[in-house]
Design a protein around this motif. Structure first.
Motif, mmCIF file in Angstrom:
data_model
loop_
_atom_site.group_PDB
_atom_site.id
_atom_site.type_symbol
_atom_site.label_atom_id
_atom_site.label_comp_id
_atom_site.label_asym_id
_atom_site.label_seq_id
_atom_site.Cartn_x
_atom_site.Cartn_y
_atom_site.Cartn_z
ATOM 1 N N ARG A 242 -18.669 0.369 -8.926
ATOM 2 C CA ARG A 242 -18.586 1.536 -8.520
ATOM 3 C C ARG A 242 -18.908 1.025 -6.442
ATOM 4 N NH1 ARG A 242 -19.905 6.852 -7.209
ATOM 5 N NH2 ARG A 242 -20.488 6.727 -8.832
ATOM 6 N N ALA A 243 -19.076 -0.300 -5.659
ATOM 7 C CA ALA A 243 -18.996 -1.552 -4.334
ATOM 8 C C ALA A 243 -17.928 -1.334 -4.036
ATOM 9 C CB ALA A 243 -19.893 -2.231 -4.376
ATOM 10 N N GLY A 244 -16.517 -0.919 -5.417
ATOM 11 C CA GLY A 244 -15.546 -1.468 -4.776
ATOM 12 C C GLY A 244 -14.419 -0.267 -4.373
ATOM 13 N N LEU A 245 -15.368 0.870 -4.696
ATOM 14 C CA LEU A 245 -14.212 1.759 -4.872
ATOM 15 C C LEU A 245 -14.301 2.518 -3.598
ATOM 16 C CD1 LEU A 245 -13.841 4.442 -6.577
ATOM 17 C CD2 LEU A 245 -15.745 5.082 -5.980
ATOM 18 N N VAL A 246 -13.084 2.656 -2.857
ATOM 19 C CA VAL A 246 -12.482 3.583 -1.932
ATOM 20 C C VAL A 246 -12.393 4.528 -2.271
ATOM 21 C CG1 VAL A 246 -11.370 3.657 -0.345
ATOM 22 C CG2 VAL A 246 -11.665 1.279 -1.504
ATOM 23 N N THR A 247 -13.154 5.669 -1.407
ATOM 24 C CA THR A 247 -13.860 6.586 -2.445
ATOM 25 C C THR A 247 -12.361 8.430 -1.475
ATOM 26 O OG1 THR A 247 -15.456 7.357 -0.172
ATOM 27 C CG2 THR A 247 -16.136 6.682 -2.223
ATOM 28 N N ALA A 248 -12.690 9.326 -2.201
ATOM 29 C CA ALA A 248 -11.314 10.164 -1.311
ATOM 30 C C ALA A 248 -11.699 10.379 0.287
ATOM 31 C CB ALA A 248 -12.087 11.191 -2.519
ATOM 32 N N GLN A 249 -12.686 10.659 0.218
ATOM 33 C CA GLN A 249 -13.388 10.667 1.990
ATOM 34 C C GLN A 249 -13.033 9.436 2.828
ATOM 35 O OE1 GLN A 249 -14.821 13.912 3.006
ATOM 36 N NE2 GLN A 249 -14.023 12.845 4.858
ATOM 37 N N GLU A 250 -12.552 8.224 2.850
ATOM 38 C CA GLU A 250 -12.772 7.685 3.250
ATOM 39 C C GLU A 250 -11.079 7.402 3.065
ATOM 40 O OE1 GLU A 250 -15.222 3.470 2.489
ATOM 41 O OE2 GLU A 250 -15.030 4.395 0.774
ATOM 42 N N ILE A 251 -10.828 7.501 2.253
ATOM 43 C CA ILE A 251 -8.982 7.238 2.666
ATOM 44 C C ILE A 251 -8.791 8.792 3.646
ATOM 45 C CG2 ILE A 251 -7.377 7.804 1.179
ATOM 46 C CD1 ILE A 251 -8.400 6.744 -1.517
ATOM 47 N N LEU A 252 -9.222 10.338 2.923
ATOM 48 C CA LEU A 252 -9.127 11.200 4.141
ATOM 49 C C LEU A 252 -9.190 10.509 5.489
ATOM 50 C CD1 LEU A 252 -10.652 13.923 2.226
ATOM 51 C CD2 LEU A 252 -8.170 13.462 2.951
ATOM 52 N N ASP A 253 -10.154 10.285 5.556
ATOM 53 C CA ASP A 253 -11.034 9.587 6.841
ATOM 54 C C ASP A 253 -9.664 8.959 7.568
ATOM 55 O OD1 ASP A 253 -13.235 11.017 6.670
ATOM 56 O OD2 ASP A 253 -14.512 9.108 6.809
ATOM 57 N N ALA A 254 -9.647 7.401 7.050
ATOM 58 C CA ALA A 254 -8.211 6.655 7.434
ATOM 59 C C ALA A 254 -6.777 8.183 7.897
ATOM 60 C CB ALA A 254 -7.974 5.746 6.778
ATOM 61 N N LEU A 255 -6.701 8.766 6.697
ATOM 62 C CA LEU A 255 -5.341 9.410 7.097
ATOM 63 C C LEU A 255 -5.660 10.610 7.966
ATOM 64 C CD1 LEU A 255 -4.336 10.482 3.477
ATOM 65 C CD2 LEU A 255 -3.604 8.636 4.713
ATOM 66 N N THR A 256 -6.520 11.162 8.534
ATOM 67 C CA THR A 256 -6.736 12.242 9.778
ATOM 68 C C THR A 256 -6.475 10.808 10.602
ATOM 69 O OG1 THR A 256 -8.863 12.114 8.946
ATOM 70 C CG2 THR A 256 -7.675 13.567 7.622
ATOM 71 N N ALA A 257 -7.150 10.022 11.104
ATOM 72 C CA ALA A 257 -7.188 9.330 11.987
ATOM 73 C C ALA A 257 -5.810 9.515 12.633
ATOM 74 C CB ALA A 257 -8.022 8.481 12.044
ATOM 75 N N ALA A 258 -4.864 9.344 12.085
ATOM 76 C CA ALA A 258 -3.161 9.443 12.137
ATOM 77 C C ALA A 258 -2.366 10.216 11.672
ATOM 78 C CB ALA A 258 -2.215 7.844 10.943
ATOM 79 N N TYR A 259 -2.706 11.055 11.416
ATOM 80 C CA TYR A 259 -1.666 12.382 10.709
ATOM 81 C C TYR A 259 -2.723 13.526 11.361
ATOM 82 C CZ TYR A 259 1.610 8.967 8.927
ATOM 83 O OH TYR A 259 2.408 7.922 9.038
ATOM 84 N N ASP A 260 -1.955 14.395 11.378
ATOM 85 C CA ASP A 260 -2.819 15.771 11.277
ATOM 86 C C ASP A 260 -2.505 16.370 10.214
ATOM 87 O OD1 ASP A 260 -3.522 18.221 12.244
ATOM 88 O OD2 ASP A 260 -1.868 19.092 13.565
ATOM 89 N N LEU A 261 -3.194 16.819 9.616
ATOM 90 C CA LEU A 261 -3.365 16.864 8.251
ATOM 91 C C LEU A 261 -3.756 18.666 7.326
ATOM 92 C CD1 LEU A 261 -4.456 14.045 5.829
ATOM 93 C CD2 LEU A 261 -1.620 14.402 6.631
ATOM 94 N N GLU A 262 -2.814 19.547 7.209
ATOM 95 C CA GLU A 262 -3.314 20.760 7.397
ATOM 96 C C GLU A 262 -4.265 21.321 5.085
ATOM 97 O OE1 GLU A 262 -2.406 24.989 7.521
ATOM 98 O OE2 GLU A 262 -1.277 23.701 7.879
ATOM 99 N N PRO A 263 -5.063 21.670 5.272
ATOM 100 C CA PRO A 263 -6.055 21.986 3.307
ATOM 101 C C PRO A 263 -4.589 22.367 2.785
ATOM 102 C CG PRO A 263 -6.842 22.453 5.237
ATOM 103 C CD PRO A 263 -6.363 21.860 5.947
ATOM 104 N N GLU A 264 -4.742 22.299 1.752
ATOM 105 C CA GLU A 264 -3.805 23.499 0.767
ATOM 106 C C GLU A 264 -4.245 24.822 1.415
ATOM 107 O OE1 GLU A 264 -4.298 22.498 -3.138
ATOM 108 O OE2 GLU A 264 -6.538 21.653 -3.519
#
Length: 371
Positions: A242-264
């Motif tokens: 689990r320590a190596g798991l990049v979580t969904a929230q971490e991925i979203l945090d990185a993406l939303t720092a660079a792009y304007d995302l609108e949820p489904e």
């Protein structure tokens, strides 16, 4: 038909469990099964999406999937023939309410009869007369040579696995220096009309976790729909932590720092595994995250799985399998096969149980189960 529990289930140390979102909770209690139903389970879910593994073999050796030396492949005589695959798919579509069929592996492009299997599947019609949705999950090695033939056979779209755009990193992850071939396969799929072309990426901490934004920028440039998948405990024994798991929230945090995302929109996801967002300012562009570990979607699961050796699995993480190959080869008729499949799905658990204290990793790895 009694379930078979494969030997070698592997304990996994999970660490602290995340909080499950409310939408991932299954129905509150069991329901009664009526003979003749489709693929229903006791929690009120109905499987309409069939994942068919055509081989356990693969021409890559992704570090999170299998060891460098590979795995013992299934003996040829245990693998379903093309005709047997088509028959079971027909039973699923015509008798059990399946509407979508995805071919997986291993690497399904290693199956010589793939085009014929696709054509036979595309010719089927659902119980209400609709065409069957067809898709392929692949590493794209050789897809540049087969994309047009697969499209002509009736394949609808492809998902291509790609975890890095850096040649040296791609080679380290897959243990093969084949990134140009994957990119050629992607282009060929798009040119053949196998779209929208989706790209699946798994991020691993300390390996490629800095590529979320570059991967999305590249996907937007080329018109691909990117999907990030949390790494799941389905690789070689002891390879998941689990320590190596990049979580969904971490991925979203990185993406939303660079792009304007609108949820489904609310309710748009249905039984799809990915939560998706549109990228504002990019018409038609989407990005998705499949949070199998930290944001499970078991309560809306609509999938059933058939392994290359003819076993029904109700879940990627199931430790029980139900043998259709034996029934088929012993002369069972279509309704007997259908009823055995119904019985298998009736025993599906409410969730995958990754966060349970007693969770055991399945004995089979992802390549043997089918993604």
């Amino acid at each position: 038909m009694e379930p078979v529990t494969p030997r070698g289930a592997v304990p996994v140390a999970l660490g602290p469990a995340p909080v499950r979102p409310a939408r991932a909770t299954a129905a509150p209690g069991p329901t009664a099964r009526l003979r003749g139903d489709g693929l229903v389970d006791r929690w009120g879910r109905t499987a309409t999406d069939l994942r068919v593994s055509l081989t356990d073999r693969c021409n890559l050796r992704c570090s999170y999937c299998m060891p460098a030396e590979g795995l013992p492949w299934a003996p040829d005589e245990t693998v379903l023939t093309d005709d047997e695959v088509v028959r079971l798919v027909r039973v699923a579509v015509e008798r059990l309410g399946v509407r979508d069929v995805r071919f997986t592996g291993g690497e399904p492009l290693l199956r010589r009869g793939l085009e014929g299997i696709v054509a036979a599947t595309a010719a089927l019609r659902t119980t209400d007369g609709a065409p069957v949705g067809t898709a392929l999950t692949t590493n794209a090695l050789g897809l540049d040579k087969r994309a047009r033939a697969l499209a002509a056979a009736g394949l609808g779209r492809v998902n291509v696995s790609l975890d890095s755009l850096r040649p040296e990193r791609f080679a380290a992850i897959t243990r093969r220096d084949r990134l140009p071939d994957v990119l050629a396969g992607l282009r060929a799929a798009q040119d053949a009309g196998l779209g929208p072309v989706k790209v699946n990426a798994v991020l691993v901490r300390g390996v490629n976790d800095d590529e979320a934004v570059p991967l999305l920028a590249w996907a937007l440039e080329h018109g691909y729909h990117l999907r990030f998948i949390e790494q799941m405990p389905l690789g070689p024994a002891g390879s998941w932590d689990r320590a190596g798991l990049v979580t969904a929230q971490e991925i979203l945090d990185a993406l939303t720092a660079a792009y304007d995302l609108e949820p489904e929109p609310e309710g748009a996801r249905g039984g799809a595994p990915a939560e998706t967002w549109t990228v504002r300012g990019r018409p038609g562009a989407t990005v998705g995250v499949i949070g199998s570990v930290t944001r499970p979607f078991c309560g809306a699961c609509d999938r059933t799985r058939l392994t290359a050796d003819g076993q029904v699995r109700s879940c990627l993480f199931a430790r029980e399998e139900h043998d259709l190959r034996g029934l088929l080869r012993s002369g069972a008729d279509d309704e007997a096969l259908a009823e055995a499949w119904r019985a298998a799905m009736w025993g599906k658990k409410p969730g995958h149980g990754i966060d349970d204290v007693g969770f055991l990793q399945p004995a089979r790895t992802m390549s043997a189960i089918g993604g």
